[in-house]
Scaffold this motif. Structure first.
Motif, PDB file in Angstrom:
ATOM      1  N   GLY A  61       0.755  -1.273  -0.018  1.00  0.00           N
ATOM      2  CA  GLY A  61      -0.098   0.087   0.164  1.00  0.00           C
ATOM      3  C   GLY A  61       0.868   1.199   0.029  1.00  0.00           C
ATOM      4  N   ALA A  62       2.141   1.221  -0.004  1.00  0.00           N
ATOM      5  CA  ALA A  62       2.955   2.451   0.040  1.00  0.00           C
ATOM      6  C   ALA A  62       3.509   2.893  -1.278  1.00  0.00           C
ATOM      7  CB  ALA A  62       4.101   2.024   1.072  1.00  0.00           C
ATOM      8  N   CYS A  63       3.202   2.227  -2.152  1.00  0.00           N
ATOM      9  CA  CYS A  63       3.703   2.514  -3.653  1.00  0.00           C
ATOM     10  C   CYS A  63       2.663   3.426  -4.049  1.00  0.00           C
ATOM     11  CB  CYS A  63       3.949   1.334  -4.420  1.00  0.00           C
ATOM     12  SG  CYS A  63       4.774   1.814  -5.894  1.00  0.00           S
ATOM     13  N   ARG A  64       2.979   4.823  -4.326  1.00  0.00           N
ATOM     14  CA  ARG A  64       2.376   5.676  -4.897  1.00  0.00           C
ATOM     15  C   ARG A  64       1.822   5.350  -6.469  1.00  0.00           C
ATOM     16  NH1 ARG A  64       6.224   8.483  -2.798  1.00  0.00           N
ATOM     17  NH2 ARG A  64       6.983   9.360  -4.781  1.00  0.00           N
ATOM     18  N   PRO A  65       0.542   5.588  -6.864  1.00  0.00           N
ATOM     19  CA  PRO A  65       0.345   5.557  -8.116  1.00  0.00           C
ATOM     20  C   PRO A  65       1.098   6.199  -9.234  1.00  0.00           C
ATOM     21  CG  PRO A  65      -1.731   5.965  -6.914  1.00  0.00           C
ATOM     22  CD  PRO A  65      -0.512   6.309  -6.009  1.00  0.00           C
ATOM     23  N   GLY A  66       1.505   5.550 -10.204  1.00  0.00           N
ATOM     24  CA  GLY A  66       2.190   6.346 -11.383  1.00  0.00           C
ATOM     25  C   GLY A  66       3.997   6.049 -10.851  1.00  0.00           C
ATOM     26  N   ARG A  67       4.219   5.593  -9.770  1.00  0.00           N
ATOM     27  CA  ARG A  67       5.427   5.425  -9.493  1.00  0.00           C
ATOM     28  C   ARG A  67       6.279   4.092  -9.546  1.00  0.00           C
ATOM     29  NH1 ARG A  67       8.582   4.452  -4.069  1.00  0.00           N
ATOM     30  NH2 ARG A  67      10.617   4.886  -4.617  1.00  0.00           N
ATOM     31  N   ARG A  68       7.232   3.980  -9.927  1.00  0.00           N
ATOM     32  CA  ARG A  68       7.892   2.671 -10.350  1.00  0.00           C
ATOM     33  C   ARG A  68       8.575   2.275  -9.306  1.00  0.00           C
ATOM     34  NH1 ARG A  68      12.826   1.264 -12.330  1.00  0.00           N
ATOM     35  NH2 ARG A  68      13.725   3.410 -12.276  1.00  0.00           N
ATOM     36  N   CYS A  69       7.830   1.366  -8.327  1.00  0.00           N
ATOM     37  CA  CYS A  69       8.631   0.788  -7.316  1.00  0.00           C
ATOM     38  C   CYS A  69       9.530  -0.248  -7.342  1.00  0.00           C
ATOM     39  CB  CYS A  69       7.339   0.620  -6.198  1.00  0.00           C
ATOM     40  SG  CYS A  69       6.447   1.989  -5.626  1.00  0.00           S
ATOM     41  N   THR A  70      10.500  -0.180  -6.362  1.00  0.00           N
ATOM     42  CA  THR A  70      11.552  -1.395  -6.418  1.00  0.00           C
ATOM     43  C   THR A  70      10.742  -2.748  -6.269  1.00  0.00           C
ATOM     44  OG1 THR A  70      13.100   0.069  -5.821  1.00  0.00           O
ATOM     45  CG2 THR A  70      13.675  -2.269  -5.411  1.00  0.00           C
ATOM     46  N   PRO A  71      11.238  -3.680  -7.236  1.00  0.00           N
ATOM     47  CA  PRO A  71      10.563  -5.081  -6.805  1.00  0.00           C
ATOM     48  C   PRO A  71      11.382  -5.839  -5.777  1.00  0.00           C
ATOM     49  CG  PRO A  71      11.889  -5.067  -8.540  1.00  0.00           C
ATOM     50  CD  PRO A  71      11.823  -3.802  -8.321  1.00  0.00           C
ATOM     51  N   GLY A  72      10.592  -6.676  -5.176  1.00  0.00           N
ATOM     52  CA  GLY A  72      11.190  -7.644  -4.087  1.00  0.00           C
ATOM     53  C   GLY A  72      10.239  -7.851  -3.083  1.00  0.00           C
ATOM     54  N   ASP A  73      10.873  -8.488  -1.839  1.00  0.00           N
ATOM     55  CA  ASP A  73      10.020  -8.737  -0.844  1.00  0.00           C
ATOM     56  C   ASP A  73      10.243  -7.558   0.303  1.00  0.00           C
ATOM     57  OD1 ASP A  73       9.092  -9.737   1.472  1.00  0.00           O
ATOM     58  OD2 ASP A  73       9.620 -11.707   1.433  1.00  0.00           O
TER      59      ASP A  73
END
Length: 137
Positions: A61-73
């Motif tokens: 839930g912390a990845c803002r819309p439109g942002r490419r967030c870092t993959p992983g656990d």
């Protein structure tokens, strides 16, 4: 010659020049830090901020819309950082303040650079700076 990127001055060979923190002292000790995720550290009562030069997976839930967030656990990333700081005093230096007003911190647990340890273990990626880790954490 130097280059200014995101408000930080770097030498051409990529070594950051640390600026003093706003309170006049750049280095501080953090006892029993709280770790919420893989790239943030909270030194209760002193300072909190992001680890310099890395981006870790976001908690749900912390990845803002439109942002490419870092993959992983995100839980593995958080737990690894927690294991690095458990039972030890952490030494930090504030390098700058980001555009959200957060302190950008270079931190060590003993001789371990926390940013480099997160990257070397695969729990974060280098981003937002010129982090130089070499072969060892």
């Amino acid at each position: 010659m130097s280059l200014c990127v995101f408000g930080t001055v770097f030498l051409w060979d990529g070594v950051p020049l640390a600026a003093p923190s706003p309170d006049g002292g750049s280095t501080f000790t953090c006892s029993a830090p709280y770790v919420h995720d893989g790239d943030n550290i909270n030194c209760r009562g002193i300072r909190r901020g992001r680890l310099y030069g890395i981006d870790a997976p976001e908690m749900p839930g912390a990845c803002r819309p439109g942002r490419r967030c870092t993959p992983g656990d995100p839980y593995a990333s958080r737990d690894h950082l927690r294991s690095l700081v458990a039972g030890d005093n952490v030494r930090c230096e504030q390098l700058e303040t980001d555009h959200y007003g957060r302190a950008i911190l270079q931190c060590w647990s003993g001789s371990i650079n926390l940013s480099c340890a997160q990257v070397n273990a695969g729990h974060a990626v280098k981003r937002y700076g010129w982090l130089r880790c070499g072969d060892a954490s």
